[in-house]
Design a protein around this motif. Sequence first.
Motif, PDB file in Angstrom:
ATOM      1  N   VAL A 170      -3.147   4.573  -5.780  1.00 25.45           N
ATOM      2  CA  VAL A 170      -2.864   3.348  -6.341  1.00 25.45           C
ATOM      3  C   VAL A 170      -1.869   2.660  -6.653  1.00 25.45           C
ATOM      4  CG1 VAL A 170      -4.758   1.976  -7.488  1.00 25.45           C
ATOM      5  CG2 VAL A 170      -6.035   3.674  -6.382  1.00 25.45           C
ATOM      6  N   ALA A 171      -1.138   1.242  -6.457  1.00 29.09           N
ATOM      7  CA  ALA A 171      -0.293   0.840  -6.877  1.00 29.09           C
ATOM      8  C   ALA A 171      -0.692  -0.367  -7.132  1.00 29.09           C
ATOM      9  CB  ALA A 171       0.264   1.213  -6.001  1.00 29.09           C
ATOM     10  N   THR A 172      -0.361  -0.145  -8.281  1.00 29.57           N
ATOM     11  CA  THR A 172      -0.916  -0.952  -9.175  1.00 29.57           C
ATOM     12  C   THR A 172       0.611  -1.809  -9.852  1.00 29.57           C
ATOM     13  OG1 THR A 172      -2.912  -0.119 -10.070  1.00 29.57           O
ATOM     14  CG2 THR A 172      -1.786  -1.994 -11.437  1.00 29.57           C
ATOM     15  N   ASN A 173       0.844  -3.355 -10.448  1.00 32.15           N
ATOM     16  CA  ASN A 173       2.079  -3.911 -10.808  1.00 32.15           C
ATOM     17  C   ASN A 173       0.707  -5.127 -11.486  1.00 32.15           C
ATOM     18  OD1 ASN A 173       2.043  -5.634  -8.437  1.00 32.15           O
ATOM     19  ND2 ASN A 173       3.718  -5.483  -8.018  1.00 32.15           N
TER      20      ASN A 173
ATOM     21  N   PRO B 284       5.281   5.223  -1.854  1.00 32.83           N
ATOM     22  CA  PRO B 284       5.201   4.066  -2.674  1.00 32.83           C
ATOM     23  C   PRO B 284       5.581   2.817  -1.776  1.00 32.83           C
ATOM     24  CG  PRO B 284       7.610   5.041  -3.736  1.00 32.83           C
ATOM     25  CD  PRO B 284       7.064   5.835  -2.419  1.00 32.83           C
ATOM     26  N   GLY B 285       5.190   1.762  -1.333  1.00 30.74           N
ATOM     27  CA  GLY B 285       5.170   0.692  -1.022  1.00 30.74           C
ATOM     28  C   GLY B 285       6.436  -0.314  -1.632  1.00 30.74           C
ATOM     29  N   ASP B 286       6.373  -1.480  -1.060  1.00 32.98           N
ATOM     30  CA  ASP B 286       6.608  -2.692  -1.721  1.00 32.98           C
ATOM     31  C   ASP B 286       6.131  -2.486  -2.563  1.00 32.98           C
ATOM     32  OD1 ASP B 286       8.147  -5.983  -0.903  1.00 32.98           O
ATOM     33  OD2 ASP B 286       8.754  -4.319  -2.221  1.00 32.98           O
TER      34      ASP B 286
ATOM     35  N   LEU C 169       8.149  -6.329  -8.785  1.00 35.38           N
ATOM     36  CA  LEU C 169       7.533  -6.204 -10.230  1.00 35.38           C
ATOM     37  C   LEU C 169       7.959  -4.408 -10.623  1.00 35.38           C
ATOM     38  CD1 LEU C 169       4.756  -8.177 -10.932  1.00 35.38           C
ATOM     39  CD2 LEU C 169       6.917  -8.304 -11.364  1.00 35.38           C
ATOM     40  N   PRO C 170       7.274  -4.809 -11.773  1.00 27.06           N
ATOM     41  CA  PRO C 170       7.130  -3.104 -12.219  1.00 27.06           C
ATOM     42  C   PRO C 170       5.443  -2.274 -11.425  1.00 27.06           C
ATOM     43  CG  PRO C 170       7.870  -4.012 -13.908  1.00 27.06           C
ATOM     44  CD  PRO C 170       7.690  -4.713 -12.971  1.00 27.06           C
ATOM     45  N   THR C 171       5.880  -1.429 -11.235  1.00 24.30           N
ATOM     46  CA  THR C 171       4.782  -0.415 -10.194  1.00 24.30           C
ATOM     47  C   THR C 171       3.781   0.927 -10.861  1.00 24.30           C
ATOM     48  OG1 THR C 171       4.987  -1.953  -8.264  1.00 24.30           O
ATOM     49  CG2 THR C 171       3.334  -0.810  -8.176  1.00 24.30           C
ATOM     50  N   THR C 172       3.297   1.226 -10.269  1.00 21.28           N
ATOM     51  CA  THR C 172       2.258   2.035 -11.192  1.00 21.28           C
ATOM     52  C   THR C 172       1.794   2.803 -10.224  1.00 21.28           C
ATOM     53  OG1 THR C 172       0.569   1.239 -12.179  1.00 21.28           O
ATOM     54  CG2 THR C 172       2.491   1.949 -13.942  1.00 21.28           C
ATOM     55  N   TYR C 173       1.586   3.975  -9.999  1.00 21.52           N
ATOM     56  CA  TYR C 173       1.176   4.619  -8.863  1.00 21.52           C
ATOM     57  C   TYR C 173      -0.220   6.032  -9.766  1.00 21.52           C
ATOM     58  CZ  TYR C 173       4.185   2.328  -6.384  1.00 21.52           C
ATOM     59  OH  TYR C 173       4.945   1.527  -5.190  1.00 21.52           O
ATOM     60  N   ALA C 174      -1.256   5.681  -8.913  1.00 21.82           N
ATOM     61  CA  ALA C 174      -2.016   6.748  -9.751  1.00 21.82           C
ATOM     62  C   ALA C 174      -2.887   7.066  -8.637  1.00 21.82           C
ATOM     63  CB  ALA C 174      -2.987   6.095 -10.203  1.00 21.82           C
ATOM     64  N   LEU C 175      -2.982   8.335  -8.802  1.00 20.94           N
ATOM     65  CA  LEU C 175      -3.678   8.987  -7.428  1.00 20.94           C
ATOM     66  C   LEU C 175      -5.148   9.941  -7.892  1.00 20.94           C
ATOM     67  CD1 LEU C 175      -2.210  11.695  -5.321  1.00 20.94           C
ATOM     68  CD2 LEU C 175      -3.860  12.412  -5.817  1.00 20.94           C
ATOM     69  N   TYR C 176      -6.017   9.462  -6.958  1.00 21.90           N
ATOM     70  CA  TYR C 176      -7.264   9.748  -7.182  1.00 21.90           C
ATOM     71  C   TYR C 176      -8.186  10.939  -6.536  1.00 21.90           C
ATOM     72  CZ  TYR C 176      -6.570   5.733 -10.941  1.00 21.90           C
ATOM     73  OH  TYR C 176      -6.112   4.964 -11.949  1.00 21.90           O
TER      74      TYR C 176
ATOM     75  N   LYS D 213       1.033  -1.337   0.201  1.00 27.77           N
ATOM     76  CA  LYS D 213       0.109   0.789   0.383  1.00 27.77           C
ATOM     77  C   LYS D 213      -0.033   1.285   0.373  1.00 27.77           C
ATOM     78  CE  LYS D 213      -2.595   0.256   3.402  1.00 27.77           C
ATOM     79  NZ  LYS D 213      -4.276  -0.160   4.604  1.00 27.77           N
ATOM     80  N   PRO D 214       0.408   2.357  -0.845  1.00 28.36           N
ATOM     81  CA  PRO D 214       1.798   3.553  -0.359  1.00 28.36           C
ATOM     82  C   PRO D 214       0.889   4.037   0.399  1.00 28.36           C
ATOM     83  CG  PRO D 214      -0.027   3.539  -2.291  1.00 28.36           C
ATOM     84  CD  PRO D 214       0.091   2.315  -2.065  1.00 28.36           C
ATOM     85  N   ARG D 215       1.491   4.922   0.885  1.00 31.49           N
ATOM     86  CA  ARG D 215       1.418   6.162   1.500  1.00 31.49           C
ATOM     87  C   ARG D 215       1.199   7.777   1.469  1.00 31.49           C
ATOM     88  NH1 ARG D 215       2.786   8.296   6.099  1.00 31.49           N
ATOM     89  NH2 ARG D 215       5.189   8.071   5.574  1.00 31.49           N
ATOM     90  N   LEU D 216       0.184   8.366   1.758  1.00 31.90           N
ATOM     91  CA  LEU D 216       0.288   9.822   1.397  1.00 31.90           C
ATOM     92  C   LEU D 216       1.204  10.568   2.117  1.00 31.90           C
ATOM     93  CD1 LEU D 216      -3.262  10.393   0.100  1.00 31.90           C
ATOM     94  CD2 LEU D 216      -1.216  11.834  -1.058  1.00 31.90           C
ATOM     95  N   THR D 217       2.508  11.127   2.095  1.00 29.49           N
ATOM     96  CA  THR D 217       3.077  11.311   2.530  1.00 29.49           C
ATOM     97  C   THR D 217       2.387  12.996   3.161  1.00 29.49           C
ATOM     98  OG1 THR D 217       4.318  12.166   1.235  1.00 29.49           O
ATOM     99  CG2 THR D 217       4.587  10.443   2.527  1.00 29.49           C
ATOM    100  N   SER D 218       2.486  13.867   2.004  1.00 32.57           N
ATOM    101  CA  SER D 218       1.639  14.654   2.327  1.00 32.57           C
ATOM    102  C   SER D 218       1.263  16.338   1.711  1.00 32.57           C
ATOM    103  CB  SER D 218       3.101  16.070   3.249  1.00 32.57           C
ATOM    104  OG  SER D 218       4.042  16.169   2.012  1.00 32.57           O
ATOM    105  N   CYS D 219       0.624  16.277   1.564  1.00 33.27           N
ATOM    106  CA  CYS D 219      -0.022  17.603   0.913  1.00 33.27           C
ATOM    107  C   CYS D 219       0.549  18.700   1.075  1.00 33.27           C
ATOM    108  CB  CYS D 219      -1.550  17.886   0.353  1.00 33.27           C
ATOM    109  SG  CYS D 219      -2.206  15.466  -0.058  1.00 33.27           S
ATOM    110  N   ARG D 220       0.848  19.757   0.095  1.00 32.25           N
ATOM    111  CA  ARG D 220       1.619  21.446   0.606  1.00 32.25           C
ATOM    112  C   ARG D 220       0.839  22.587  -0.057  1.00 32.25           C
ATOM    113  NH1 ARG D 220       1.263  20.151   5.285  1.00 32.25           N
ATOM    114  NH2 ARG D 220       2.837  19.652   6.234  1.00 32.25           N
ATOM    115  N   SER D 221       0.318  23.363  -0.228  1.00 30.66           N
ATOM    116  CA  SER D 221       0.520  24.020  -0.811  1.00 30.66           C
ATOM    117  C   SER D 221       1.110  25.427  -0.458  1.00 30.66           C
ATOM    118  CB  SER D 221      -1.215  24.942  -1.154  1.00 30.66           C
ATOM    119  OG  SER D 221      -1.689  26.149  -1.628  1.00 30.66           O
ATOM    120  N   PRO D 222       1.780  25.991  -2.467  1.00 25.32           N
ATOM    121  CA  PRO D 222       2.605  27.415  -1.034  1.00 25.32           C
ATOM    122  C   PRO D 222       2.007  28.727  -1.462  1.00 25.32           C
ATOM    123  CG  PRO D 222       2.562  26.427  -3.584  1.00 25.32           C
ATOM    124  CD  PRO D 222       2.220  25.364  -2.969  1.00 25.32           C
ATOM    125  N   GLU D 223       0.873  29.106  -2.586  1.00 26.01           N
ATOM    126  CA  GLU D 223       0.563  30.220  -2.315  1.00 26.01           C
ATOM    127  C   GLU D 223      -1.205  30.025  -2.124  1.00 26.01           C
ATOM    128  OE1 GLU D 223       0.136  27.991  -5.034  1.00 26.01           O
ATOM    129  OE2 GLU D 223       2.007  28.780  -6.508  1.00 26.01           O
TER     130      GLU D 223
END
Lengths: 210, 608
Positions: B102-105, B48-50, B54-61, B28-38
């Motif tokens: 979402v991490a996908t491999n 990303p997790g382990d 295999l090659p893994t792709t990540y998608a944010l929804y 499971k990937p883990r969202l670390t932080s979100c920041r807005s500069p302005e």
Amino acid sequence: MTQGSRLYFAVAVLMCAFVTINGVVLNDLLERASQLSDKLHSLSTSLTNDLDSHFPPVGRAMMPRPSMCHTSSLQIPNDKDQALKVPEDELLSLARSLLLAWSDPLALLSSEASSLAHPEHNTINSKTKELQDNINSLEAGLEHVFNKMGSTSDNLSSLPFYINSLGQDKTSQLVNFHFLLSCFRRDSHKIDSFLKVLRCRAAKKRPEMC
Amino acid sequence: MRNSGVVLILTFIAKLISQAAGVSAPDKPRLTSCRSPEKETFTCWWEPGDDGGLPTTYALYYRLENSETVYECPDYRTAGENSCFFNKNDTSLWINYNITVVATNALGKNISDPVEVDVAYIVQPNTPENVTAVVVDDQGPFVRVSWEKPRTADTRSGWITLLYQLRVKQEKDKEWEEYDAGMQKYYNVFSLHPDKEFMVQVRCKPDHGFWSEWTQPTYVKMPDYIPRERSLWIIITIFSIFIILILTWTLNVKRNSVKLCLLPPVPGPKIKGFDKQLLKSGKSEEVFSSLVIQGFPPTIGYDDLLVEYLEVYDNEEQELVLDSKDLSEVCMKSKSLSDCDSGRGSCDSRTLLLEKCMEGREGSGSDQHQYSQHGETSCTSTESSECQGLEPGSPESSDGRVKTWPVVFSSPQPHHHYQVEAVKPVYHSVPEILNRSSPHAMPTNYHQLHHQDIPQQEGRFSKPACRHSQSYNQFNLDGLDTPAPGVSPSRSLEYVEVQRVNPENMLLLRPLSDPNREPEGSDYAGEDYSKVKEVTSNNILLLQRDTYHQCVDDYSQDLDSQAGQCTTQQPPHPCKPVIYQSNSGMPQEGMRVMGNGYVDSTVLMPSY
């Protein structure tokens, strides 16, 4: 002829002075108002943190969605471009509407704070009281600002609040308290932002502050 | 049914094979932080997790709070690896974003925990830019640090409000010195050590948000200077002047007490019992009366020393010239025993006699005995030398001395009580005792003394010698009246005042009752006082009395050898008054006439 011109000149000078003075006064009023709104938001943030320190995990699951805040129906600018396009009086009325919408809920929060099933309910109680005072002050101040701005129409939106009690059992009381507080925190941020935009718009003589 | 079972078995076998091969679905990937500069855009980063080998792709929804539409991240690149950048169009404030990654491999996918994000709460500006630190030498060198706002932040419109903070330290220091600059874009740093290099860093924060990162350190070197610190000295000077002014004013206000403290008043002499006011009022007798210690000096036994002797003071040369040896002894004794004061009545300091007593001593042989207290001046008849002094031939008959005599009599007041018969007693000194066998001439011719005065006088004066003389001198000559033939009882006792000594060495007495009278000559006021007729060779003052001159004459012849009284009406001779006393007349033992003519007044002495 000379007398008439003299009279005209005097009136013009007076009006200029009036406007200038008014402008200065408006600037100071907005400065004061933005200070108050800043304090308001800071208080609500600290209250939320206090509540979160001992919040039951189950309560988070029970938390209503933010869209269920009673002020969610108000149409507000959501980003900077939109906000900067809004005229001052509309911005002011938005701020005032939001502020007005929270008088009753805060009273409810204040009354329920003392009986809250929370280890830090004393601190929460005092802060809630302080919130109430600040809101009243800001309301009065914004009314002055409104008068100073000289807007013709006073289109304040009505955002009624019909809830009389936060809940019968301790958990629901706590959850509802938390929910209401989160709604207020957001709305106070809105008010603060709007007022600061207004402040910078009026402070043409003090560019260093904006 | 068979198909699903086959699929299941195949999937199971695939997993086993993948596990055996070491590959798996991503963690499971883990969202670390979100920041807005302005407050206009924001970025989210995940971890990303382990990847499962295999090659893994990540998608944010993400999903907005008030709709169910799921959107995918619009920009995975701008913000870097494992990030999602939301641009202005996709960013809305005051709305909750429900974000998942979402991490996908090849073997599967994994969804992170959802995160609720409100952009308004995640504002963290970029670092300030163009930090400059300049040494300014105006009013003491200080460093002026200035910077600019982060480029992206729109503070001009008021959309975002930034607060700045800077920190300074030397390279080697551990702790930073932090300063809050508010919304300014410059700051003056004072009190930096000279000739040292400093690092400066600046950061900022929105009104409600997170602090930015610190800028890269800016180095500044302080110049080497000697701190003038003039302002400090000025402050010290002003403060001390102020303190001095306050002290001066306080001292001025309290100057009296300060004076008292620094220069304490010298205490004046204090005599116990001494009343200054009384002295000023002139009642000197009462003033000194308090100083007198009753019973001191002890009188017991003292009388023995003096009582027997008539104290006669004369000038030095004549003192020894006495009729009899005893006289000289007495004289010597008295002289040795006593000083100027003793026994001569000069213990009464009130009277001039005291002073005159001194004179009398130095003077030539005027036969003055000065018994100050009793107001008697007696030239003891026993001491003929004294009387001689008064003779015309005597070298010094000092007028001055005689003049002292009146002083003796001058105070009528103490003599009030002398009036036994409501008559002023007449004082006279008894230089010698006449043989009082024939007192007839006496009473009239001799002054009578009331010995009653003795006790009172005694009480007043502390010197027994005076008392002695007093008592000695005071005889009650009342008794003398009786034996005197034809002599009317000297009922009247008067004070006699020696007025002067005329050139013929005549003692001129005059009664005190009539101070204007000149006793010289024959106009006597009465018959109660006596004039000094002459001074015999024995230095005896012969009193003269008008009315009884006959008797006196008779008497004088008798007693010429012993005591002299001049009772004739002849021109007054300076005679000393003689006290005659008859034994019968004395209420007490009276005076015993000794063989040598001295009166033994011991018998007269009241017991003390």
